[in-house]
Write an enzyme that holds these catalytic residues in place. Structure first.
Site, PDB file in Angstrom:
ATOM      1  N   HIS A   1       0.795  -1.449  -0.270  1.00 17.52           N
ATOM      2  CA  HIS A   1      -0.184  -0.040  -0.117  1.00 17.52           C
ATOM      3  C   HIS A   1       0.675   1.553   0.411  1.00 17.52           C
ATOM      4  O   HIS A   1       2.214   1.058   0.455  1.00 17.52           O
ATOM      5  CB  HIS A   1      -0.836  -0.184   1.057  1.00 17.52           C
ATOM      6  CG  HIS A   1      -0.655  -0.243   2.403  1.00 17.52           C
ATOM      7  ND1 HIS A   1       0.042   1.210   3.026  1.00 17.52           N
ATOM      8  CD2 HIS A   1       0.071  -0.693   3.305  1.00 17.52           C
ATOM      9  CE1 HIS A   1       0.234   1.333   4.207  1.00 17.52           C
ATOM     10  NE2 HIS A   1       0.636  -0.067   4.861  1.00 17.52           N
TER      11      HIS A   1
ATOM     12  N   ASP B   1      -0.390   4.882   1.159  1.00 18.56           N
ATOM     13  CA  ASP B   1      -0.639   4.985   2.108  1.00 18.56           C
ATOM     14  C   ASP B   1       0.406   5.133   3.547  1.00 18.56           C
ATOM     15  O   ASP B   1       0.500   4.143   3.684  1.00 18.56           O
ATOM     16  CB  ASP B   1      -2.351   5.354   2.429  1.00 18.56           C
ATOM     17  CG  ASP B   1      -3.182   4.040   2.504  1.00 18.56           C
ATOM     18  OD1 ASP B   1      -2.356   3.107   1.999  1.00 18.56           O
ATOM     19  OD2 ASP B   1      -3.710   4.385   3.711  1.00 18.56           O
TER      20      ASP B   1
ATOM     21  N   ASP C   1       5.799   1.541   7.632  1.00 23.48           N
ATOM     22  CA  ASP C   1       5.171   0.423   6.750  1.00 23.48           C
ATOM     23  C   ASP C   1       4.458   1.573   6.013  1.00 23.48           C
ATOM     24  O   ASP C   1       3.769   2.694   5.966  1.00 23.48           O
ATOM     25  CB  ASP C   1       4.031   0.853   8.220  1.00 23.48           C
ATOM     26  CG  ASP C   1       2.656   0.558   8.164  1.00 23.48           C
ATOM     27  OD1 ASP C   1       2.521  -0.295   7.075  1.00 23.48           O
ATOM     28  OD2 ASP C   1       1.919   0.890   9.065  1.00 23.48           O
TER      29      ASP C   1
ATOM     30  N   GLU D   1      -5.498   1.239   2.958  1.00 23.33           N
ATOM     31  CA  GLU D   1      -5.064   0.403   4.212  1.00 23.33           C
ATOM     32  C   GLU D   1      -5.112   1.186   5.125  1.00 23.33           C
ATOM     33  O   GLU D   1      -5.727   0.269   6.237  1.00 23.33           O
ATOM     34  CB  GLU D   1      -3.551  -0.347   3.512  1.00 23.33           C
ATOM     35  CG  GLU D   1      -3.468  -1.370   4.217  1.00 23.33           C
ATOM     36  CD  GLU D   1      -3.063  -1.555   5.898  1.00 23.33           C
ATOM     37  OE1 GLU D   1      -3.245  -2.422   6.914  1.00 23.33           O
ATOM     38  OE2 GLU D   1      -2.815  -0.682   5.941  1.00 23.33           O
ATOM     39  N   GLU D   2      -4.577   1.962   5.246  1.00 20.92           N
ATOM     40  CA  GLU D   2      -4.159   2.361   6.778  1.00 20.92           C
ATOM     41  C   GLU D   2      -5.781   3.223   7.468  1.00 20.92           C
ATOM     42  O   GLU D   2      -5.593   3.407   8.129  1.00 20.92           O
ATOM     43  CB  GLU D   2      -4.009   3.542   6.785  1.00 20.92           C
ATOM     44  CG  GLU D   2      -2.008   3.318   6.549  1.00 20.92           C
ATOM     45  CD  GLU D   2      -1.223   2.479   7.495  1.00 20.92           C
ATOM     46  OE1 GLU D   2      -2.588   2.463   8.879  1.00 20.92           O
ATOM     47  OE2 GLU D   2      -0.575   2.127   7.318  1.00 20.92           O
TER      48      GLU D   2
ATOM     49  N   GLU E   1       4.168  -6.158   3.365  1.00 23.24           N
ATOM     50  CA  GLU E   1       3.801  -5.276   4.619  1.00 23.24           C
ATOM     51  C   GLU E   1       5.475  -6.080   5.849  1.00 23.24           C
ATOM     52  O   GLU E   1       5.420  -6.749   6.067  1.00 23.24           O
ATOM     53  CB  GLU E   1       2.632  -6.449   5.329  1.00 23.24           C
ATOM     54  CG  GLU E   1       1.493  -5.592   5.349  1.00 23.24           C
ATOM     55  CD  GLU E   1       1.420  -3.945   5.719  1.00 23.24           C
ATOM     56  OE1 GLU E   1       1.446  -3.297   6.202  1.00 23.24           O
ATOM     57  OE2 GLU E   1      -0.539  -3.715   5.047  1.00 23.24           O
TER      58      GLU E   1
END
Length: 412
Positions: free
Chosen positions: A74, A76, A107, A142-143, A168
């Site tokens: 991801h 974001d 992350d 995702e966040e 991840e």
């Protein structure tokens, strides 16, 4: 910097970190444009899928037919928090003594850089082998739940495959095969207003809510006494307990492995937000609490909500805010075995883990795609001040993922 793989991965990670993709608001347009252009420079065309304005997803594909292996990450990141508490600017992508610093380095822009590089480097061999398709998906949102990202792509049929790696942060020697589900609810207590000097004339919603929370805690304890985790996850639970304990001890907390084993293998209980009352001298007629519970495999999040509804009748209403199923990939799946082999090939002992939080991997698993979470960075550094990813992690995870892809498509 030179042209070594370590330098390439460091520079790519730093470039991605420098693009501010804070969520909220979650606008990842600049990152998506950068990734699309980066791929185009290397001869790959990518498609953009945008289900929510400002949240584009980049999907590139090489090879043809089955099997299909998905590499996902991801774009974001969470907000940087108090910028004054960072010793380096959060979007500097500063490289110091083998570490790339900045919000999202762990992350998961380090992981994103690794899968972008792996995709570009291995693509010609995948096409030449003619043994299937390799998909790269750089996704948004995702966040805040992945609804405009992986969830939408899976529902739309854009992301479908036979196996997936989500990059991840797991650390180079660990791989995640499962994650807890989510059961978030709102408890609402209603009362009767009166003057604060004569509380007996009213019914205090805050007092009712306090009783409801105590009762809810007992109900969750009761659920936890009856949990039997799948046997396949025993090793992952042990490893995860050790991993979280190491981090806790570094922070000066006095906890035991058993404490973490318990929290990983049971329904957690965290009252996160409380609101109620309007004035000190009034008996409140309304109070609410948002309760966050993480649910291990073997427990149904919806069942947890129903048990609370039944047990709190007359004290508080129970409204579901969000639920998602716990999920895991059985250790016998081919992709799990190949990632294990890949880690061992780097001279490390592979350790399966289970995550207490959720990733986009859940949407892939729910669609029946065996999924492994594996990427650079330490899980415990995510969302912290002075977040960083080590260059060594980038290289080790890159090597493992290249190994896995080669074996998956039988590339010599």
């Amino acid at each position: 910097m030179g042209d070594s793989k370590a330098d390439q991965l460091s520079e790519l990670t730093a470039s991605l970190v420098r693009i501010d993709t804070t969520n909220p608001p979650g606008d990842v347009t600049k990152a998506a444009e950068y990734i699309k252009e980066w791929l185009a420079k290397r001869g790959f065309s990518a498609k953009i899928y945008e289900y929510q304005r400002g949240k584009p997803n980049v999907v590139a594909r090489v090879g043809s037919g089955k099997p299909v292996l998905i590499l996902n990450g991801h774009t974001d990141v969470v907000p940087p928090g108090d910028v004054g508490k960072w010793t380096v600017p959060p979007f500097s992508g500063k490289i110091v003594e083998g570490r790339i610093y900045g919000r999202g380095s762990t992350d998961m822009k380090g992981g994103l850089a690794v899968i972008m590089a792996a995709f570009a480097d291995i693509a010609p061999a995948v096409e030449k082998a003619g043994a299937g398709s390799l998909v790269l998906a750089a996704t948004a949102d995702e966040e805040v739940g992945g609804h405009a990202g992986v969830e939408a792509l899976v529902k739309d049929g854009v992301l479908s495959g036979d196996a997936a790696i989500v990059a991840e942060p797991s650390g180079p020697d660990k791989y995640c095969i499962g994650e807890k589900g989510l059961s978030q609810v709102k408890l609402v207590a209603r009362g009767k207003p009166a003057h604060g000097s004569l509380p007996l004339l009213g019914e205090n919603a805050i007092v009712k809510l306090i009783k409801a929370v105590e009762e809810a805690s007992k109900i969750v304890d009761e659920i936890n006494r009856g949990i039997a985790l799948p046997r396949d996850l025993a090793e992952a639970v042990e490893n995860s307990a050790r991993l979280y304990l190491e981090s806790a001890l570094r922070s000066g907390l006095r906890l035991s492995e058993e404490d973490f084993r318990k929290v990983i293998g049971s329904v957690s209980f965290n009252p996160g937000v409380i609101r109620g009352g309007s004035k000190i001298n009034m008996v409140p007629d309304y109070a609410e609490l948002e309760l966050d519970m993480r649910v291990p495999p073997g427990v149904s999040p919806k069942d947890v909500v129903e048990r609370l509804r039944k047990g709190l009748a007359g004290l508080a209403e129970v409204e579901a805010i969000d639920t998602s199923e716990p999920n895991y990939t059985p250790s016998g799946e081919r992709i799990v075995g190949l990632v294990r082999e890949g880690i061992a090939a780097q001279g490390m002992r592979p350790k399966p883990i289970i995550m207490t939080g959720a990733t986009d991997g859940r949407y892939l698993r729910m669609r029946g795609i065996p999924t492994v979470i594996y990427g650079p960075g330490e899980l415990t550094l995510a969302h912290t001040y002075d977040e960083y990813v080590s260059v060594e992690d980038l290289v080790l995870t890159y090597n493992t993922i290249i190994y896995t892809i080669k074996k998956y498509f039988n590339i010599s």
